[in-house]
Design an enzyme around this catalytic site. Structure first.
Site, PDB file in Angstrom:
ATOM      1  CG  MET A   1     -40.744 -21.584 -44.094  1.00  0.00           C
ATOM      2  SD  MET A   1     -39.724 -22.640 -45.097  1.00  0.00           S
ATOM      3  CE  MET A   1     -39.031 -21.445 -46.197  1.00  0.00           C
ATOM      4  N   PRO A   2     -42.421 -19.382 -41.677  1.00  0.00           N
ATOM      5  CG  PRO A   2     -43.190 -19.405 -39.469  1.00  0.00           C
ATOM      6  CD  PRO A   2     -43.484 -19.928 -40.839  1.00  0.00           C
ATOM      7  CB  VAL A   3     -36.890 -18.412 -41.785  1.00  0.00           C
ATOM      8  CG1 VAL A   3     -35.458 -18.725 -41.390  1.00  0.00           C
ATOM      9  CG2 VAL A   3     -37.371 -19.349 -42.882  1.00  0.00           C
TER      10      VAL A   3
END
Length: 60
Positions: A1-3
């Site tokens: 999951m990219p933030v």
């Protein structure tokens, strides 16, 4: 999951922020990342709290 954290000056409208978030998300979905996994955090900073080259942005 990219933030993804986006730090920017205060003053953008809700619609402008929505367009920024949609554009950033598209970059990741184009690479096969599900949109639901992309987290974008918008951090609004006042110009008086930001400096470039030793000069306060509020003074430029």
């Amino acid at each position: 999951m990219p933030v993804i954290e986006v730090k920017m000056w205060d003053g953008r409208t809700a619609e402008q922020k929505k367009q920024i978030v949609e554009g950033i998300t598209k970059v990741f979905t184009d690479q096969g990342v599900p949109a639901s996994a992309v987290h974008v955090v918008l951090i609004n900073v006042k110009k008086e709290d930001w400096a470039i080259g030793g000069k306060m942005c509020s003074e430029q």
